[in-house]
Design a protein around this motif. Structure first.
Motif, PDB file in Angstrom:
ATOM      1  N   ARG A 141       0.829  -1.211   0.000  1.00  0.00           N
ATOM      2  CA  ARG A 141       0.000   0.000   0.000  1.00  0.00           C
ATOM      3  C   ARG A 141       0.861   1.258   0.000  1.00  0.00           C
ATOM      4  O   ARG A 141       0.588   2.214  -0.737  1.00  0.00           O
ATOM      5  CB  ARG A 141      -0.919  -0.011   1.236  1.00  0.00           C
ATOM      6  CG  ARG A 141      -1.729   1.265   1.427  1.00  0.00           C
ATOM      7  CD  ARG A 141      -2.541   1.210   2.702  1.00  0.00           C
ATOM      8  NE  ARG A 141      -1.740   0.898   3.878  1.00  0.00           N
ATOM      9  CZ  ARG A 141      -0.974   1.763   4.512  1.00  0.00           C
ATOM     10  NH1 ARG A 141      -0.883   3.025   4.070  1.00  0.00           N
ATOM     11  NH2 ARG A 141      -0.279   1.405   5.582  1.00  0.00           N
ATOM     12  N   ALA A 188       1.029   4.008  -3.013  1.00  0.00           N
ATOM     13  CA  ALA A 188       0.704   5.402  -2.711  1.00  0.00           C
ATOM     14  C   ALA A 188       1.878   6.315  -3.026  1.00  0.00           C
ATOM     15  O   ALA A 188       1.697   7.430  -3.540  1.00  0.00           O
ATOM     16  CB  ALA A 188       0.304   5.539  -1.237  1.00  0.00           C
ATOM     17  N   GLN A 197       1.997   9.426  -5.662  1.00  0.00           N
ATOM     18  CA  GLN A 197       2.320  10.773  -5.189  1.00  0.00           C
ATOM     19  C   GLN A 197       3.440  11.413  -6.001  1.00  0.00           C
ATOM     20  O   GLN A 197       3.342  12.586  -6.386  1.00  0.00           O
ATOM     21  CB  GLN A 197       2.701  10.731  -3.711  1.00  0.00           C
ATOM     22  CG  GLN A 197       2.941  12.121  -3.117  1.00  0.00           C
ATOM     23  CD  GLN A 197       3.156  12.081  -1.616  1.00  0.00           C
ATOM     24  OE1 GLN A 197       2.716  11.164  -0.931  1.00  0.00           O
ATOM     25  NE2 GLN A 197       3.849  13.089  -1.091  1.00  0.00           N
TER      26      GLN A 197
END
Length: 415
Positions: A126, A130, A134
């Protein structure tokens, strides 16, 4: 029995493109006239290949130089923004994700601590997903502009099913990973383009690749690049190529035995080198000797240890342990160069490098030691992410830029 595969015109074209791209990438900018003798290609081949690469947007002009009695010669270089690379370092206490242009200029980065320092695989996946989202968003880069993503992990990578249904699998005994299908878990999230190449390898090996290409190992054919962080690892370079072993686990230097029946290592065995010179173990040894620290992270705590006037004996002992471990590398591999890297290695280096050299000289055979230099890495604490990004970069160069011009899927897994 099948005979050797015949080389086709397409193979020759790809090889010529790869030859020119590599020369310009590592030694450019260069003129067309300089490329000929440097690549052993004819002037006609150089002209054709350069025209193709310019038309594909992979090369660009970089000024000109005067020639003897003729027109100025145009210089060429690899176009930095013709593609993008992502490097991921799954470390001991945090995950770092960096986005680079094609020439490895950093465009964006994310550092995310691991919850309580634990490596729950779902949490790590995860955080990686992420972080990739980003850095792409911050740099305003579309996911399909990525040439590939390289990931450095603290464990052994089994890429035997790479490109299949599972992809690269990670065995990280010290962090509790037993055959974690990291690649499949990342792809199953559905957030990455399905054709995006993913490359997974041991973090010490990605650091080794970076130092060999751009840092302290450049120019050596036989070397060992060590990673000293919370744990300890190494990348063994044989004839310019990282040595993987029969199943990809070569280089687990931190789990060679330094003392029979010695300190308990994170892997469960006793007396491993990592149990004496890894940052986690070194801090524990400092605590046992009465030391203490106020920092909440290992980097800060190790800096406090180095500043403690009472830690001199502990550091001298650590230098001898590390020197003995390096002597084993000298005796086993006869490298021309040993590079000490990793965030803890670079932090300890200014204080320990000279006593480490003395200890290594005392424990190694004299003749091979005399042929070896021991030096610090030059790429800083980001070397693992830079090295991870070189995994898709290497494939891009080998394929002559096909990853950009065709966007064809490329088999993923350890390099």
């Amino acid at each position: 029995m099948a005979g050797p595969r015949r080389r086709t015109v397409r193979d020759l074209r790809r090889n010529n493109r790869a030859t020119v791209l590599r020369k310009l990438y590592f030694d450019g900018p260069l003129s067309r006239q300089e490329l000929g003798p440097l690549t052993a290609l004819s002037s006609g081949s150089i002209s054709n290949v350069v025209s193709e690469l310019v038309a594909d947007g992979l090369l660009e002009e970089a000024g000109s130089v005067d020639s003897d009695g003729g027109r100025p010669r145009t210089l060429l270089r690899v176009a930095p923004h013709c593609g993008h690379l992502a490097g991921v370092d799954i470390g001991e206490t945090r995950v770092r994700v960096e986005l680079f242009d094609l020439t490895l200029n950093e465009l964006a980065r994310v550092d995310a601590p691991l919850p309580d320092g634990h490596h729950d695989a779902q949490d790590v996946v995860r955080i990686v997903a992420a972080g990739l989202a980003q850095v792409l968003d911050e740099a305003k880069v579309a996911p399909d502009a990525l040439i590939g993503v390289g990931i450095g992990v603290p464990g052994i990578v089994d890429a035997s099913d790479a490109g299949g249904t599972v992809g690269a699998v990670v065995h990280g005994q010290a962090i509790g990973w037993d055959a974690v299908p990291l690649e499949a878990m990342l792809r199953d999230r559905g957030e990455l383009p399905p054709e995006l190449p993913l490359f997974v390898d041991n973090g010490a090996k990605t650091l080794g690749l970076a130092e060999m290409w751009f840092g302290a190992g450049r120019g050596a054919r036989t070397a060992v690049v060590t990673l000293i962080g919370s744990g300890v690892g190494a990348c063994v370079i044989a004839d310019g190529v990282p040595y993987q072993g029969s199943s990809g686990s070569a280089g687990e230097w931190g789990h060679t035995t330094l003392q029979v029946g010695g300190r308990r290592c994170r892997c469960g065995a006793r007396g491993c080198l990592e149990a004496y010179v890894g940052a986690e173990a070194l801090l524990e040894r400092w605590r046992e000797s009465g030391g203490h620290w106020t920092s909440t992270d290992e980097e800060g705590a190790l800096a406090e240890l180095l500043a403690d006037p009472g830690a001199g004996e502990l550091l001298d002992e650590t230098a001898e342990f590390l020197g003995a471990g390096i002597a084993d590398l000298v005796n086993l591999f006869n490298p021309e160069r040993i590079v000490v890297g990793g965030w803890a290695g670079l932090l300890l280096g200014p204080r320990l490098l000279e006593p480490v050299r003395r200890a290594a000289a005392a424990y190694a055979l004299r003749h091979p030691y005399a042929q070896t230099t021991i030096e610090l890495g030059r790429l800083g604490p980001d070397a693992v992410t830079v090295g991870a990004a070189t995994l898709p970069l290497a494939r891009f160069l080998d394929e002559g830029g096909a990853a950009i011009t065709s966007r064809e899927p490329i088999v993923s897994g350890a390099s």
